[in-house]
Design an enzyme around this catalytic site. Structure first.
Site, mmCIF file in Angstrom:
data_model
loop_
_atom_site.group_PDB
_atom_site.id
_atom_site.type_symbol
_atom_site.label_atom_id
_atom_site.label_comp_id
_atom_site.label_asym_id
_atom_site.label_seq_id
_atom_site.Cartn_x
_atom_site.Cartn_y
_atom_site.Cartn_z
ATOM 1 N N HIS A 60 0.873 -1.174 0.000
ATOM 2 C CA HIS A 60 0.000 0.000 0.000
ATOM 3 C C HIS A 60 0.913 1.227 0.000
ATOM 4 O O HIS A 60 1.951 1.231 0.670
ATOM 5 C CB HIS A 60 -0.858 0.032 1.254
ATOM 6 C CG HIS A 60 -1.886 -1.037 1.322
ATOM 7 N ND1 HIS A 60 -3.050 -0.869 2.031
ATOM 8 C CD2 HIS A 60 -1.944 -2.280 0.793
ATOM 9 C CE1 HIS A 60 -3.785 -1.962 1.945
ATOM 10 N NE2 HIS A 60 -3.127 -2.833 1.193
ATOM 11 N N GLU A 62 0.733 4.172 1.418
ATOM 12 C CA GLU A 62 0.934 4.815 2.721
ATOM 13 C C GLU A 62 1.975 4.049 3.539
ATOM 14 O O GLU A 62 2.844 4.643 4.177
ATOM 15 C CB GLU A 62 -0.384 4.881 3.513
ATOM 16 C CG GLU A 62 -1.511 5.577 2.809
ATOM 17 C CD GLU A 62 -2.408 4.631 2.029
ATOM 18 O OE1 GLU A 62 -3.577 4.982 1.832
ATOM 19 O OE2 GLU A 62 -1.943 3.541 1.623
ATOM 20 N N CYS A 90 -6.066 2.607 5.494
ATOM 21 C CA CYS A 90 -6.691 1.433 6.109
ATOM 22 C C CYS A 90 -6.056 1.209 7.487
ATOM 23 O O CYS A 90 -5.020 1.808 7.805
ATOM 24 C CB CYS A 90 -6.507 0.213 5.215
ATOM 25 S SG CYS A 90 -4.812 -0.433 5.166
ATOM 26 N N CYS A 93 -2.256 0.336 7.334
ATOM 27 C CA CYS A 93 -1.405 1.487 7.017
ATOM 28 C C CYS A 93 -1.368 2.468 8.177
ATOM 29 O O CYS A 93 -0.313 3.015 8.497
ATOM 30 C CB CYS A 93 -1.897 2.170 5.749
ATOM 31 S SG CYS A 93 -1.636 1.163 4.276
#
Length: 142
Positions: A60, A62, A90, A93
Site C-alpha cells: 500500500h 501509505e 486502512c 497502514c
C-alpha cells in the site's frame, strides 16, 4: 509543525499528485491508491499501490512511504512531514503510520465513502489508530 505553515501548503496540488499516483496504479492493474510525502510544501517522496503487481499485501502506498520515511529521514524529520493520500489509510497502514510518527495525514476519500463503493466495512478509522500521535485531516479535494 507550525500550523500556520501547514495552512499555507498547496493542498490541492499535493492531492492532485496523489491522484496521479493512484491513476498510475490503475494503469498497471493495481487498485487506485496513491500517496505523497510533503515537507516544507515540497513533495519529497511518492508511491502508488503495488499489491497486485508485486504480489505483496504490504505494498500500500501509505505503508511504503511510512517505511521509507523511517529509513531515509533523520529521527526528528518525520514529525515535520505531511502524508497526502488519495484515500483514508486502512487500519494496517494507519498502524505503520503511527510508528513512523508523521506530522499529519491528509486524505481525500474517506473510508466510509470507500465502504459504499467496495462493500467492505472498516472496523477502525485511521484517526482512532493515529490519535495522540499524528493529526488526521480529511476529506479534502473531493
Amino acid at each position: 509543525m507550525p500550523v500556520s505553515a501547514f495552512d499555507e501548503f498547496d493542498h490541492e496540488a499535493h492531492m492532485q499528485r496523489a491522484f496521479e499516483r493512484a491513476r498510475a496504479a490503475v494503469d498497471r492493474s493495481d487498485r487506485p491508491f496513491g500517496s505523497v510525502l510533503v515537507r516544507d510544501d515540497e513533495i519529497v517522496m511518492e508511491a502508488s499501490n503495488r499489491v497486485r503487481t508485486e504480489s505483496d499485501v504490504r505494498r500500500h502506498p501509505e505503508l511504503q512511504l511510512a517505511h521509507r520515511a523511517m529509513r531515509e529521514c533523520d529521527s526528528d524529520e518525520p514529525a515535520e512531514i505531511v502524508l497526502y493520500t488519495s484515500t483514508e489509510p486502512c487500519p494496517m497502514c494507519a498502524g505503520g503510520l503511527r510508528y513512523a510518527g508523521l506530522g499529519k495525514v491528509v486524505y481525500s476519500v474517506s473510508s466510509e465513502e470507500m465502504n459504499r463503493f467496495s462493500g467492505h466495512e472498516v472496523s477502525v478509522r485511521s484517526g482512532q489508530i493515529l490519535s495522540g500521535v499524528t493529526e488526521v485531516v480529511g476529506p479534502i479535494c473531493q
